[in-house]
Design a protein around this motif. Structure first.
Motif, PDB file in Angstrom:
ATOM      1  N   CYS A   1      59.918  48.725  42.951  1.00 16.69           N
ATOM      2  CA  CYS A   1      58.429  48.636  42.538  1.00 16.69           C
ATOM      3  C   CYS A   1      57.634  49.282  43.642  1.00 16.69           C
ATOM      4  N   GLU A   2      56.789  50.114  42.900  1.00 12.78           N
ATOM      5  CA  GLU A   2      55.622  50.692  43.843  1.00 12.78           C
ATOM      6  C   GLU A   2      54.425  49.773  43.633  1.00 12.78           C
ATOM      7  N   ARG A   3      53.694  49.100  44.783  1.00 12.66           N
ATOM      8  CA  ARG A   3      52.436  48.389  44.792  1.00 12.66           C
ATOM      9  C   ARG A   3      51.559  49.390  45.339  1.00 12.66           C
ATOM     10  N   TYR A   4      50.267  49.608  44.576  1.00 15.61           N
ATOM     11  CA  TYR A   4      49.184  50.191  45.040  1.00 15.61           C
ATOM     12  C   TYR A   4      48.229  49.068  45.050  1.00 15.61           C
ATOM     13  N   HIS A   5      47.905  48.740  46.296  1.00 16.27           N
ATOM     14  CA  HIS A   5      47.551  47.421  46.639  1.00 16.27           C
ATOM     15  C   HIS A   5      45.933  47.294  46.975  1.00 16.27           C
ATOM     16  N   ASP A   6      45.097  46.464  46.001  1.00 16.01           N
ATOM     17  CA  ASP A   6      44.000  46.119  46.204  1.00 16.01           C
ATOM     18  C   ASP A   6      43.082  47.158  45.789  1.00 16.01           C
ATOM     19  N   ARG A   7      43.059  47.801  44.821  1.00 17.97           N
ATOM     20  CA  ARG A   7      42.310  49.016  44.566  1.00 17.97           C
ATOM     21  C   ARG A   7      40.969  48.691  44.168  1.00 17.97           C
ATOM     22  N   ALA A   8      40.550  47.640  43.757  1.00 18.86           N
ATOM     23  CA  ALA A   8      39.185  47.282  43.328  1.00 18.86           C
ATOM     24  C   ALA A   8      38.044  46.837  44.068  1.00 18.86           C
ATOM     25  N   ARG A   9      36.940  47.002  44.155  1.00 21.17           N
ATOM     26  CA  ARG A   9      35.970  46.455  45.155  1.00 21.17           C
ATOM     27  C   ARG A   9      35.367  45.381  44.364  1.00 21.17           C
ATOM     28  N   LEU A  10      36.036  44.300  43.828  1.00 21.37           N
ATOM     29  CA  LEU A  10      35.818  43.088  43.405  1.00 21.37           C
ATOM     30  C   LEU A  10      34.405  42.459  44.050  1.00 21.37           C
ATOM     31  N   ASP A  11      33.534  41.830  43.440  1.00 21.81           N
ATOM     32  CA  ASP A  11      32.287  41.497  43.966  1.00 21.81           C
ATOM     33  C   ASP A  11      31.442  40.261  42.969  1.00 21.81           C
ATOM     34  N   PHE A  12      31.680  39.193  43.378  1.00 24.80           N
ATOM     35  CA  PHE A  12      31.221  38.121  42.379  1.00 24.80           C
ATOM     36  C   PHE A  12      30.130  37.156  43.121  1.00 24.80           C
ATOM     37  N   GLU A  13      29.021  37.251  42.581  1.00 23.23           N
ATOM     38  CA  GLU A  13      27.853  36.225  42.995  1.00 23.23           C
ATOM     39  C   GLU A  13      27.867  35.000  42.345  1.00 23.23           C
ATOM     40  N   ASP A  14      27.865  34.075  43.144  1.00 22.53           N
ATOM     41  CA  ASP A  14      27.600  32.703  42.447  1.00 22.53           C
ATOM     42  C   ASP A  14      28.870  32.486  41.254  1.00 22.53           C
ATOM     43  N   GLY A  15      29.842  32.827  41.274  1.00 21.55           N
ATOM     44  CA  GLY A  15      30.956  32.803  40.452  1.00 21.55           C
ATOM     45  C   GLY A  15      32.524  33.010  40.898  1.00 21.55           C
ATOM     46  N   ARG A  16      33.140  33.312  40.023  1.00 21.42           N
ATOM     47  CA  ARG A  16      34.584  33.466  40.361  1.00 21.42           C
ATOM     48  C   ARG A  16      34.976  34.779  39.498  1.00 21.42           C
ATOM     49  N   ALA A  17      36.089  35.225  40.035  1.00 20.68           N
ATOM     50  CA  ALA A  17      36.923  36.096  38.860  1.00 20.68           C
ATOM     51  C   ALA A  17      37.618  35.578  37.860  1.00 20.68           C
ATOM     52  N   GLY A  18      37.591  35.988  36.530  1.00 25.67           N
ATOM     53  CA  GLY A  18      38.238  35.446  35.448  1.00 25.67           C
ATOM     54  C   GLY A  18      38.917  36.787  34.907  1.00 25.67           C
ATOM     55  N   ILE A  19      40.149  36.426  34.112  1.00 22.63           N
ATOM     56  CA  ILE A  19      40.643  37.470  33.178  1.00 22.63           C
ATOM     57  C   ILE A  19      40.332  37.214  31.731  1.00 22.63           C
ATOM     58  N   SER A  20      39.680  38.074  31.163  1.00 23.60           N
ATOM     59  CA  SER A  20      39.524  37.931  29.701  1.00 23.60           C
ATOM     60  C   SER A  20      40.211  39.102  28.990  1.00 23.60           C
ATOM     61  N   LEU A  21      40.393  38.981  27.643  1.00 24.92           N
ATOM     62  CA  LEU A  21      41.131  40.200  26.974  1.00 24.92           C
ATOM     63  C   LEU A  21      39.832  40.571  25.970  1.00 24.92           C
ATOM     64  N   PHE A  22      39.886  42.058  25.833  1.00 25.96           N
ATOM     65  CA  PHE A  22      38.949  42.422  24.730  1.00 25.96           C
ATOM     66  C   PHE A  22      39.686  43.169  23.961  1.00 25.96           C
ATOM     67  N   ASN A  23      39.291  43.151  22.579  1.00 23.31           N
ATOM     68  CA  ASN A  23      39.739  44.044  21.628  1.00 23.31           C
ATOM     69  C   ASN A  23      38.733  44.756  20.999  1.00 23.31           C
ATOM     70  N   ALA A  24      38.508  46.119  21.142  1.00 18.33           N
ATOM     71  CA  ALA A  24      37.190  46.815  20.989  1.00 18.33           C
ATOM     72  C   ALA A  24      37.604  47.874  19.801  1.00 18.33           C
ATOM     73  N   GLN A  25      36.716  47.949  18.845  1.00 25.51           N
ATOM     74  CA  GLN A  25      36.964  49.090  17.813  1.00 25.51           C
ATOM     75  C   GLN A  25      37.036  50.555  18.437  1.00 25.51           C
ATOM     76  N   ALA A  26      37.989  51.220  18.104  1.00 29.93           N
ATOM     77  CA  ALA A  26      37.907  52.660  18.707  1.00 29.93           C
ATOM     78  C   ALA A  26      36.700  53.500  18.172  1.00 29.93           C
ATOM     79  N   ARG A  27      36.282  54.339  18.998  1.00 38.53           N
ATOM     80  CA  ARG A  27      35.128  55.368  18.687  1.00 38.53           C
ATOM     81  C   ARG A  27      35.870  56.726  18.793  1.00 38.53           C
ATOM     82  N   SER A  28      35.107  57.816  18.406  1.00 38.61           N
ATOM     83  CA  SER A  28      35.426  59.181  18.373  1.00 38.61           C
ATOM     84  C   SER A  28      34.391  59.900  19.052  1.00 38.61           C
ATOM     85  N   LEU A  29      34.827  61.093  19.362  1.00 35.16           N
ATOM     86  CA  LEU A  29      33.659  61.971  19.869  1.00 35.16           C
ATOM     87  C   LEU A  29      33.380  63.050  18.623  1.00 35.16           C
TER      88      LEU A  29
END
Lengths: 159, 159
Positions: free
Chosen positions: A34-62
């Motif tokens: 397994c390859e690990r590409y480590h800690d790639r996002a500049r997460l930044d949360f003021e007065d709060g914490r990280a959470g994981i949510s799931l989004f199910n969004a309608q597809a758009r088109s160009l």
């Protein structure tokens, strides 16, 4: 008219991070299976914490009509596509507390993104079904959403 | 021999969270074009913070030989598949600081998981290529990995 461009870390850097498995991994784990590409996002949360949510969004088109952009003053927001498909990523610079000169990127399959805190961006716009994403953003109190509606919408299309 | 079972929130609850878009969304956003399943993972990071890494793991197949399990004493770990495909999720109870009675789940396409802090689990085992995952886990100092190698490996196969 805004024409789309490929999503690259260089072009996207002022707005956030491109999350993908490109280039040399930071480490090999699990007996080198397994390859690990480590800690790639500049997460930044003021007065709060990280959470994981799931989004199910309608597809758009160009062509896509961009009539509104939003930003989250209190936290970064990452969109991780779960469908191995490209999606449309729209960002803008801030000028006088408004989005200015929007740019539109189309990702490659397998790329996610992380918007930096308070970056103007379009709503989640998958280009195919199912529009399933994991979203890593701020969980906390207070108003973390600012919207800006354009007097004249932009049209976004392929280059 | 361990036989696989479907990944359900109920069966998986003692070990972690199933992350998917099933049931009623917690809210509708973006002019009702997007369902938000809000804050679904029990993230828990000791002496550290959340980070987003990308894993590219070699696909495995069943029957699978389980010779080692690991746990992360300082933080939860979420695996978000980016390939809309099932993967193998192996967990175990803790007994005398060893993994005991391993269970094997096969996810549905579109399901991710979050292991609770210090939960014994198998390494990331996609069942198809590309084995691309976003991983939300602890970034911080100290040793956050404990491995346990079985004297006699388990064989895991379809029910």
């Amino acid at each position: 008219m805004i024409t789309t461009q490929p999503l690259t870390p260089e072009a996207f850097a002022p707005f956030g991070d491109v999350l993908d498995c490109v280039g040399t991994p930071d480490k090999l784990i699990n007996q080198d299976l397994c390859e690990r590409y480590h800690d790639r996002a500049r997460l930044d949360f003021e007065d709060g914490r990280a959470g994981i949510s799931l989004f199910n969004a309608q597809a758009r088109s160009l062509p896509y009509t961009l009539d509104m952009m939003e930003r989250h003053p209190l936290g970064s927001q990452a969109f991780i596509p779960m469908n191995l498909a490209p999606f449309l990523v729209i960002v803008a610079q801030n000028l006088d507390n408004r989005p200015s000169n929007p740019l539109a990127f189309v990702s490659r399959a397998g790329q996610g993104i992380n918007f930096l805190k308070n970056t103007w961006h379009g709503v989640l716009t998958p280009l195919s079904e199912p529009g399933l994403f994991a979203v890593i953003d701020r969980i906390g109190p207070g108003d973390n959403l600012e919207e800006y509606w354009f007097d004249t919408p932009y049209l976004i299309d392929h280059a």
